[in-house]
Design an enzyme around this catalytic site. Structure first.
Site, PDB file in Angstrom:
ATOM      1  N   CYS A   1      -3.424  12.443 -12.172  1.00 63.69           N
ATOM      2  CA  CYS A   1      -4.321  12.280 -11.023  1.00 63.69           C
ATOM      3  C   CYS A   1      -5.122  13.548 -10.788  1.00 63.69           C
ATOM      4  O   CYS A   1      -6.297  13.501 -10.460  1.00 63.69           O
ATOM      5  CB  CYS A   1      -3.526  11.901  -9.778  1.00 63.69           C
ATOM      6  SG  CYS A   1      -2.197  13.032  -9.417  1.00 63.69           S
TER       7      CYS A   1
ATOM      8  N   GLU B   1      -1.919   8.658  -1.582  1.00 54.14           N
ATOM      9  CA  GLU B   1      -2.215   9.661  -2.618  1.00 54.14           C
ATOM     10  C   GLU B   1      -2.843   8.886  -3.765  1.00 54.14           C
ATOM     11  O   GLU B   1      -2.150   8.229  -4.540  1.00 54.14           O
ATOM     12  CB  GLU B   1      -0.919  10.342  -3.098  1.00 54.14           C
ATOM     13  CG  GLU B   1      -0.156  11.111  -2.030  1.00 54.14           C
ATOM     14  CD  GLU B   1      -0.792  12.434  -1.651  1.00 54.14           C
ATOM     15  OE1 GLU B   1      -1.812  12.817  -2.248  1.00 54.14           O
ATOM     16  OE2 GLU B   1      -0.282  13.082  -0.717  1.00 54.14           O
TER      17      GLU B   1
HETATM   18  P1  NAD Z   1      -1.311   1.316  -9.210  1.00 57.93           P
HETATM   19  O1  NAD Z   1      -2.139   1.381  -7.984  1.00 57.93           O
HETATM   20  O2  NAD Z   1      -1.609   0.267 -10.215  1.00 57.93           O
HETATM   21  O3  NAD Z   1       0.222   1.121  -8.841  1.00 57.93           O
HETATM   22  C1  NAD Z   1       0.934   2.026  -8.030  1.00 57.93           C
HETATM   23  C2  NAD Z   1       2.126   1.337  -7.432  1.00 57.93           C
HETATM   24  O4  NAD Z   1       1.687   0.333  -6.518  1.00 57.93           O
HETATM   25  C3  NAD Z   1       3.021   0.612  -8.445  1.00 57.93           C
HETATM   26  O5  NAD Z   1       4.369   0.833  -8.104  1.00 57.93           O
HETATM   27  C4  NAD Z   1       2.651  -0.851  -8.224  1.00 57.93           C
HETATM   28  O6  NAD Z   1       3.676  -1.756  -8.563  1.00 57.93           O
HETATM   29  C5  NAD Z   1       2.395  -0.873  -6.744  1.00 57.93           C
HETATM   30  N1  NAD Z   1       1.569  -1.981  -6.282  1.00 57.93           N
HETATM   31  C6  NAD Z   1       0.700  -2.756  -6.985  1.00 57.93           C
HETATM   32  N2  NAD Z   1       0.145  -3.688  -6.178  1.00 57.93           N
HETATM   33  C7  NAD Z   1       0.664  -3.506  -4.943  1.00 57.93           C
HETATM   34  C8  NAD Z   1       0.464  -4.135  -3.681  1.00 57.93           C
HETATM   35  N3  NAD Z   1      -0.390  -5.139  -3.535  1.00 57.93           N
HETATM   36  N4  NAD Z   1       1.152  -3.688  -2.627  1.00 57.93           N
HETATM   37  C9  NAD Z   1       2.005  -2.640  -2.752  1.00 57.93           C
HETATM   38  N5  NAD Z   1       2.237  -2.003  -3.923  1.00 57.93           N
HETATM   39  C10 NAD Z   1       1.579  -2.433  -5.001  1.00 57.93           C
HETATM   40  O7  NAD Z   1      -1.382   2.770  -9.842  1.00 57.93           O
HETATM   41  P2  NAD Z   1      -0.734   3.282 -11.198  1.00 57.93           P
HETATM   42  O8  NAD Z   1      -1.523   2.690 -12.337  1.00 57.93           O
HETATM   43  O9  NAD Z   1       0.737   3.110 -11.189  1.00 57.93           O
HETATM   44  O10 NAD Z   1      -1.004   4.854 -11.119  1.00 57.93           O
HETATM   45  C11 NAD Z   1      -2.186   5.444 -11.545  1.00 57.93           C
HETATM   46  C12 NAD Z   1      -3.055   5.836 -10.377  1.00 57.93           C
HETATM   47  O11 NAD Z   1      -2.313   6.651  -9.498  1.00 57.93           O
HETATM   48  C13 NAD Z   1      -4.249   6.674 -10.780  1.00 57.93           C
HETATM   49  O12 NAD Z   1      -5.377   6.289 -10.043  1.00 57.93           O
HETATM   50  C14 NAD Z   1      -3.836   8.083 -10.390  1.00 57.93           C
HETATM   51  O13 NAD Z   1      -4.897   8.957 -10.151  1.00 57.93           O
HETATM   52  C15 NAD Z   1      -3.035   7.822  -9.166  1.00 57.93           C
HETATM   53  N6  NAD Z   1      -2.117   8.926  -8.891  1.00 57.93           N
HETATM   54  C16 NAD Z   1      -2.353   9.700  -7.785  1.00 57.93           C
HETATM   55  C17 NAD Z   1      -1.517  10.776  -7.508  1.00 57.93           C
HETATM   56  C18 NAD Z   1      -1.750  11.660  -6.306  1.00 57.93           C
HETATM   57  O14 NAD Z   1      -0.854  12.367  -5.932  1.00 57.93           O
HETATM   58  N7  NAD Z   1      -2.913  11.631  -5.677  1.00 57.93           N
HETATM   59  C19 NAD Z   1      -0.419  11.042  -8.341  1.00 57.93           C
HETATM   60  C20 NAD Z   1      -0.214  10.237  -9.444  1.00 57.93           C
HETATM   61  C21 NAD Z   1      -1.065   9.167  -9.692  1.00 57.93           C
END
Ligand code: NAD
Length: 505
Positions: free
Chosen positions: A280, A246
């Protein structure tokens, strides 16, 4: 990033920690351990054991636990909203709103898992009329959930509640910006199941998430940015672990010439600015029919009067939760202005050290980053279009495909169907997120897989098909006793069944 230490890699070494800070003022909210690979593996092993108990319960028994959890969250909503407010900076009311939606989803998942996933008979068809056929959806076992910070309750609960209702246990890695919210969710669930590790939390940074991807989980549900989603997929590929991604979006809101402009402006403002634009499924672009463009602008600028970001009670917009995002928001605004966009509200100076003031740009060139990339800030790019066909074309001219909205009296449904995205609201904004029966997810760079609704429940199961032979078939075609006569009868039968010209009725 607030982490002070690198994750531990040596078994038994003292756990490193990281700090969760209040983005509105930098105050310390809490200090949490960084779970290393050994810690994550141990949590997954505990979850595997608990899956034996949880998965063997009946749907009704699991529903009862989930509904009790739902009641606990409801009764303590102010407590959870306060942690979310302090960790994300979002106003209390907004924090409460996402918890309200999450509560509704937990309730729906609990009450519908049996009907959606339970064993049901299906028709075997004429060729296999001697068989009784049935299908049921079994839990996968242990599901890993990795969540973002922007909706730290609603978003992960969309996976957690559905995975639990389907009979899986869950290990949840919340964002490093909202570990307190994640811990609270796991603690309250653990209370409800009398200490059993059915829903556990592992806190940490990206490496902890990576450890969860490569652990012995049966599926990984990831919500976050596209670039991290790719890393998650690559890590999960090691063990052929299936994933749900997502990811982000660049949603548009389309305003037709016959739309109710007051309501459309209200929705665009909320869709673009609420949660400081860190949504998002938030509105980032607006395409307005040129015949009503000026009236729409007058309306939205009028409604935006007094709307501001700040930490005081009168401010309806909170801070930017992730400090590194400030630079991206600034660069998108500046790129749009440099390429010729008009500033209707806010502008380049709107980006402060922690807060971004509402910014509305018009006539934004379609090749500027304000149009092509996820901004994740309280900005709106509003452009006039000659027709709804052009609005759809521009809306779809993105690699993302998460959600969107259409305001139109006559053509709402028709336009909605032409938008290449997983979800669209007509004459409202992000309404689908609050309808538990609807699937939630995107296409293209916005990811794949679905949470919520029946699709969301099935996502955390595997389909199990069973046939039971009722009697030996007249023509035994799956045996070496089969002879030329049987082959000829089979050929005759298939010709009778499918050889004629048929029309769909
Ligand atoms: P992010 O990708 O920076 O982090 C998300 C999660 O991934 C965090 O828990 C982080 O610690 C973890 N992570 C980081 N590196 C990783 C790795 N190498 N392996 C596994 N996990 C890892 O995103 P964010 O800044 O927390 O969230 C914002 C983003 O999320 C925006 O792009 C937003 O659009 C998206 N979002 C999407 C939805 C949806 O349902 N489509 C909902 C909410 C947010």
């Amino acid at each position: 990033m607030t982490a002070t230490l690198e994750p531990t890699t040596t078994k038994g070494a003292p756990a490193s920690t990281f700090d969760s800070l209040n983005p509105a003022n930098g105050d310390l909210v809490g200090t949490y351990p960084i779970a290393g690979k050994a810690d994550v593996d141990a949590a997954v092993a505990r979850a595997r054991e608990a899956a034996g108990w949880w998965g063997a319960l009946s749907f009704d028994e699991r529903a009862e636990y989930l509904l009790t959890w739902r009641s606990v969250i409801t009764r303590r909503i102010a407590q959870l909203a306060d942690i979310s407010h302090r960790e994300t900076g979002k106003p209390h009311g907004d924090a409460q709103l996402e918890i309200v939606l999450a509560i509704d989803h937990i309730t729906w998942a609990a009450k519908h898992a049996k009907k959606v996933l339970g064993a049901r008979k299906v028709k075997a068809g004429l060729l296999m009329a001697n068989q009784a056929a049935s299908v049921e959806y079994n839990p996968l076992g242990v599901v890993g959930v990795i969540g973002p910070w922007n909706y730290p309750v609603f978003t992960p609960v969309g996976s957690i509640a559905y995975a639990l209702a389907a009979g899986n246990t869950v290990v949840f890695k919340p964002s490093e910006y909202t570990p307190g919210v994640g811990q609270w969710l796991a603690d309250t669930f653990t209370e409800v199941v009398h200490g059993r590790p059915v829903l556990q939390v592992v806190t940490g940074l990206g490496a902890t998430g990576n450890a969860l991807c490569t652990a012995d989980v049966d599926k990984l549900a990831f919500t976050g940015s596209g670039p991290t989603g790719k890393k998650v997929m690559a890590a999960c590929a090691e063990n052929l672990t299936p994933v749900i991604i997502e990811a982000g979006g660049k949603d548009s809101l389309i305003v037709d010439e016959d739309a109710d402009l007051t309501k459309a402006a209200e929705a665009a403002l909320w869709g673009g600015m609420s949660n400081a634009g860190q949504t998002c499924i938030g509105t980032e672009r607006v395409y307005v029919h040129e015949r009503v463009f000026d009236s729409f602008m007058t309306e939205i600028l009028d409604q935006a009067k007094g709307l501001r970001a700040g930490a005081d009670a009168g401010a309806k917009i909170g801070p930017i939760t992730m400090p590194s995002q400030l630079k991206i928001i600034q660069s998108h605004i500046d790129d749009a202005i440099a390429k010729g966009a008009n500033v209707a509200l806010g502008g380049s100076d709107a980006v402060g050290e922690r807060f971004v003031q509402p910014t509305i740009l018009t006539h934004v060139p379609e090749n500027s980053t304000e149009i092509t990339e996820e901004t994740f800030g309280p900005t709106l790019a509003i452009n006039p279009v000659k027709s709804m066909a052009e609005a759809v074309e521009l809306t779809n001219a993105t690699s993302y495909g998460l959600a969107g909205a259409v305001f139109s009296k006559k053509q709402g449904m028709e336009i909605a169907r032409q938008i290449r995205s997983g979800m669209t609201s007509v004459n409202a904004v992000i309404a689908f997120a609050g309808v538990p029966t609807l699937p939630f997810g995107g296409v293209g760079q916005s990811g794949f897989g679905r949470i919520h609704g029946p699709d969301g429940l099935k996502e955390f199961t595997y389909a199990k098909a069973i046939t039971r032979q009722k009697f030996r078939p007249v023509m035994m075609h799956t045996s070496f006793t089969r002879d030329a006569k049987t082959d000829s009868r089979v050929a005759q039968l298939i010709t009778v069944l499918h050889g004629g010209k048929q029309t769909l009725k």
